[in-house]
Design a protein around this motif. Structure first.
Motif, PDB file in Angstrom:
ATOM      1  N   PRO A 293       0.813  -1.223   0.000  1.00 21.99           N
ATOM      2  CA  PRO A 293       0.000   0.000   0.000  1.00 21.99           C
ATOM      3  C   PRO A 293       0.844   1.269   0.000  1.00 21.99           C
ATOM      4  N   THR A 294       2.115   1.163   0.360  1.00 17.94           N
ATOM      5  CA  THR A 294       2.952   2.363   0.410  1.00 17.94           C
ATOM      6  C   THR A 294       3.298   2.900  -0.978  1.00 17.94           C
ATOM      7  N   CYS A 295       3.041   2.104  -2.019  1.00 17.82           N
ATOM      8  CA  CYS A 295       3.331   2.589  -3.375  1.00 17.82           C
ATOM      9  C   CYS A 295       2.292   3.589  -3.856  1.00 17.82           C
ATOM     10  N   LEU A 296       1.189   3.710  -3.136  1.00 16.43           N
ATOM     11  CA  LEU A 296       0.108   4.588  -3.565  1.00 16.43           C
ATOM     12  C   LEU A 296       0.302   6.001  -3.031  1.00 16.43           C
ATOM     13  N   LYS A 297       0.273   6.976  -3.936  1.00 16.14           N
ATOM     14  CA  LYS A 297       0.393   8.383  -3.560  1.00 16.14           C
ATOM     15  C   LYS A 297      -0.957   8.974  -3.154  1.00 16.14           C
ATOM     16  N   SER A 298      -2.030   8.324  -3.575  1.00 16.76           N
ATOM     17  CA  SER A 298      -3.372   8.763  -3.190  1.00 16.76           C
ATOM     18  C   SER A 298      -4.262   7.527  -3.116  1.00 16.76           C
ATOM     19  N   ALA A 299      -5.427   7.697  -2.528  1.00 16.31           N
ATOM     20  CA  ALA A 299      -6.333   6.555  -2.366  1.00 16.31           C
ATOM     21  C   ALA A 299      -6.763   6.023  -3.734  1.00 16.31           C
ATOM     22  N   PRO A 300      -6.810   4.699  -3.890  1.00 17.70           N
ATOM     23  CA  PRO A 300      -7.280   4.144  -5.159  1.00 17.70           C
ATOM     24  C   PRO A 300      -8.746   4.477  -5.385  1.00 17.70           C
ATOM     25  N   ARG A 301      -9.125   4.536  -6.651  1.00 15.73           N
ATOM     26  CA  ARG A 301     -10.497   4.881  -7.009  1.00 15.73           C
ATOM     27  C   ARG A 301     -11.058   3.825  -7.942  1.00 15.73           C
ATOM     28  N   ARG A 302     -12.363   3.659  -7.909  1.00 16.61           N
ATOM     29  CA  ARG A 302     -13.007   2.707  -8.822  1.00 16.61           C
ATOM     30  C   ARG A 302     -14.273   3.305  -9.412  1.00 16.61           C
ATOM     31  N   LEU A 303     -14.450   2.989 -10.687  1.00 16.78           N
ATOM     32  CA  LEU A 303     -15.653   3.394 -11.408  1.00 16.78           C
ATOM     33  C   LEU A 303     -16.346   2.135 -11.909  1.00 16.78           C
ATOM     34  N   ALA A 304     -17.607   2.004 -11.600  1.00 18.92           N
ATOM     35  CA  ALA A 304     -18.386   0.846 -12.023  1.00 18.92           C
ATOM     36  C   ALA A 304     -19.858   1.226 -11.985  1.00 18.92           C
ATOM     37  N   VAL A 305     -20.700   0.278 -12.328  1.00 20.83           N
ATOM     38  CA  VAL A 305     -22.141   0.530 -12.334  1.00 20.83           C
ATOM     39  C   VAL A 305     -22.653   0.490 -10.895  1.00 20.83           C
ATOM     40  N   PRO A 306     -23.423   1.491 -10.466  1.00 20.10           N
ATOM     41  CA  PRO A 306     -24.001   1.433  -9.119  1.00 20.10           C
ATOM     42  C   PRO A 306     -24.929   0.237  -8.984  1.00 20.10           C
ATOM     43  N   ASP A 307     -25.237  -0.112  -7.766  1.00 13.64           N
ATOM     44  CA  ASP A 307     -25.971  -1.356  -7.506  1.00 13.64           C
ATOM     45  C   ASP A 307     -27.463  -1.201  -7.785  1.00 13.64           C
ATOM     46  N   VAL A 308     -27.754  -0.973  -9.075  1.00 15.57           N
ATOM     47  CA  VAL A 308     -29.141  -0.858  -9.536  1.00 15.57           C
ATOM     48  C   VAL A 308     -29.270  -1.629 -10.842  1.00 15.57           C
ATOM     49  N   LYS A 325     -15.535  10.823 -19.756  1.00 17.22           N
ATOM     50  CA  LYS A 325     -15.528  12.002 -18.878  1.00 17.22           C
ATOM     51  C   LYS A 325     -15.383  11.606 -17.419  1.00 17.22           C
ATOM     52  N   THR A 326     -16.161  10.623 -16.970  1.00 17.91           N
ATOM     53  CA  THR A 326     -16.084  10.240 -15.554  1.00 17.91           C
ATOM     54  C   THR A 326     -14.736   9.604 -15.231  1.00 17.91           C
ATOM     55  N   ILE A 327     -14.157   8.888 -16.206  1.00 19.67           N
ATOM     56  CA  ILE A 327     -12.829   8.313 -15.994  1.00 19.67           C
ATOM     57  C   ILE A 327     -11.795   9.437 -15.875  1.00 19.67           C
ATOM     58  N   ALA A 328     -11.833  10.391 -16.785  1.00 22.62           N
ATOM     59  CA  ALA A 328     -10.888  11.504 -16.740  1.00 22.62           C
ATOM     60  C   ALA A 328     -11.034  12.298 -15.449  1.00 22.62           C
ATOM     61  N   ASP A 329     -12.266  12.521 -15.014  1.00 21.85           N
ATOM     62  CA  ASP A 329     -12.490  13.251 -13.764  1.00 21.85           C
ATOM     63  C   ASP A 329     -11.875  12.511 -12.581  1.00 21.85           C
ATOM     64  N   SER A 330     -11.996  11.194 -12.579  1.00 22.84           N
ATOM     65  CA  SER A 330     -11.443  10.401 -11.485  1.00 22.84           C
ATOM     66  C   SER A 330      -9.918  10.452 -11.474  1.00 22.84           C
ATOM     67  N   VAL A 331      -9.323  10.400 -12.656  1.00 24.35           N
ATOM     68  CA  VAL A 331      -7.863  10.494 -12.741  1.00 24.35           C
ATOM     69  C   VAL A 331      -7.396  11.861 -12.264  1.00 24.35           C
ATOM     70  N   ARG A 332      -8.072  12.927 -12.707  1.00 28.75           N
ATOM     71  CA  ARG A 332      -7.697  14.275 -12.272  1.00 28.75           C
ATOM     72  C   ARG A 332      -7.742  14.399 -10.745  1.00 28.75           C
ATOM     73  N   ALA A 333      -8.821  13.878 -10.172  1.00 28.14           N
ATOM     74  CA  ALA A 333      -8.961  13.967  -8.713  1.00 28.14           C
ATOM     75  C   ALA A 333      -7.855  13.188  -8.005  1.00 28.14           C
ATOM     76  N   SER A 334      -7.479  12.063  -8.576  1.00 27.83           N
ATOM     77  CA  SER A 334      -6.417  11.267  -7.975  1.00 27.83           C
ATOM     78  C   SER A 334      -5.079  11.988  -8.051  1.00 27.83           C
ATOM     79  N   VAL A 335      -4.789  12.550  -9.214  1.00 31.22           N
ATOM     80  CA  VAL A 335      -3.508  13.234  -9.413  1.00 31.22           C
ATOM     81  C   VAL A 335      -3.420  14.516  -8.578  1.00 31.22           C
ATOM     82  N   LYS A 336      -4.524  15.216  -8.480  1.00 32.69           N
ATOM     83  CA  LYS A 336      -4.519  16.497  -7.753  1.00 32.69           C
ATOM     84  C   LYS A 336      -4.809  16.341  -6.263  1.00 32.69           C
ATOM     85  N   GLY A 337      -5.084  15.079  -5.855  1.00 34.96           N
ATOM     86  CA  GLY A 337      -5.270  14.810  -4.442  1.00 34.96           C
ATOM     87  C   GLY A 337      -6.593  15.275  -3.876  1.00 34.96           C
ATOM     88  N   ALA A 338      -7.591  15.437  -4.749  1.00 33.41           N
ATOM     89  CA  ALA A 338      -8.903  15.888  -4.279  1.00 33.41           C
ATOM     90  C   ALA A 338      -9.610  14.765  -3.546  1.00 33.41           C
TER      91      ALA A 338
END
Length: 338
Positions: A293-308, A325-338
């Motif tokens: 887990p120390t290799c991660l600079k920010s929390a991992p993120r996942r995008l998938a279908v909600p449970d519906v 768009k949602t993938i790019a937004d998730s990457v941006r948030a990860s890189v910028k630490g949001a």
């Protein structure tokens, strides 16, 4: 023989099947509308004309019957390819898939093999509603005894199908209907690729880095590979270089490629068109967390279908499916630490 011809994924799959049928008389195909119609997603197009109805068998609408028959044929020395028209229909034949195909080698102490391919269509995006739009990668990956394959393009589809047919274990071959290249269903440009005329096989358990990058790792498969590449292209214009990994097979899962990439980038985004809870996205994140887990600079993120259930309404369906768009937004948030 090689060529620069470009094939859609549906033709690449049917070509792989035809080549294996020519060299191995134990290979045959059965399922609903796979003969004269060629399969509603084109995966068996042209096979009936070449091999006849003895080896290309249209079946009644009875998934339990023909999946069960496939198990028996495989255990008797044949190599059946059985098309389950939509993966959603697994519910009516799950006993044949999991309690028979997946377990019978174990139950027999290794005395019987079950060399069977269950070929099935997955994916949403076309207003097919909740019983014709799921992917369910994680459902089958969770059940021991089966291998699970999900190609993203024609080249991989042909090579992985050849490997699936030759394998002595049951294989779930899950093709996304939106990648098949059908006239009535749009496919992303990258789904149709140059496909050699010669027979070739792609080993299971080898993911592919389809775009290199240094800032974040996107791990995905099937249709989501194309959305991830579109997202990476947009991010590159902002100076963010995302690495995209196409898993190609889920069982076996190439954990080493994932770990190597995340060790380089320090960030992990997992994208799957399957449901979010208890699925493939969580398994991949757990793999990284358990390894280092120390290799991660920010929390991992996942995008998938909600449970519906997948909505019928196009607006609502597009809302629940991951996209560029949602993938790019998730990457941006990860890189910028949001």
């Amino acid at each position: 023989m090689t060529s620069n011809r470009i094939l859609p994924m549906s033709r690449a799959i049917s070509e792989a099947i035809a080549q294996e049928m020519r060299t191995d008389p134990s290979v045959f195909v059965m399922g609903e509308d796979i003969g004269a119609y060629g399969g509603i997603f084109g995966a068996t197009s042209g096979l009936l004309d070449e091999f006849g109805d003895g080896r290309v068998r249209d079946t009644p609408i009875s998934e339990t019957g023909f999946i069960g028959a496939g198990v028996g044929a495989a255990m008797s020395g044949m190599r059946p390819i059985v098309e389950l028209m939509f993966v959603d229909f697994f519910g009516v034949c799950m006993d044949s898939i999991y309690n028979l195909a997946a377990k019978n080698t174990y139950f027999s102490g290794g005395n019987y093999k079950v060399p069977m391919v269950i070929m099935t269509a997955t994916g949403g995006g076309y207003s097919d509603a909740g019983q014709h739009s799921q992917t369910l990668h994680g459902t089958f990956a969770h059940l021991p005894g089966m291998k699970v394959v999900a190609p993203s393009n024609a080249y991989d589809a042909k090579g992985l199908m050849a490997t699936a047919i030759r394998d002595d274990s049951p294989v779930m071959f899950m093709f996304h209907k939106g990648l098949q290249g059908l006239a009535w269903m749009a496919s992303p440009d990258g789904a149709a690729t140059v496909v050699p005329e010669d027979t070739y096989a792609i080993p299971f358990g080898q993911a592919k880095v389809v775009r290199e990058g240094k800032d974040a790792t996107i791990v995905t498969l099937s249709m989501m590979v194309h959305h991830a590449l579109d997202a990476a292209e947009a991010l590159a214009k902002e100076g963010i270089e995302a690495e995209v990994i196409d898993l190609r097979t889920i069982v076996p899962l190439d954990r080493d490629t994932i770990l190597k990439s995340v060790a380089k980038t320090g960030r992990l985004i997992v994208v799957d068109e399957d449901y979010k809870s208890f699925g493939l996205t969580g398994e991949i994140i757990a793999t990284v967390a358990e390894h280092d887990p120390t290799c991660l600079k920010s929390a991992p993120r996942r995008l998938a279908v909600p449970d519906v259930p997948i909505p019928y309404s196009r607006v609502m369906e597009q809302f629940v499916l991951p996209n560029a768009k949602t993938i790019a937004d998730s990457v941006r948030a990860s890189v910028k630490g949001a």
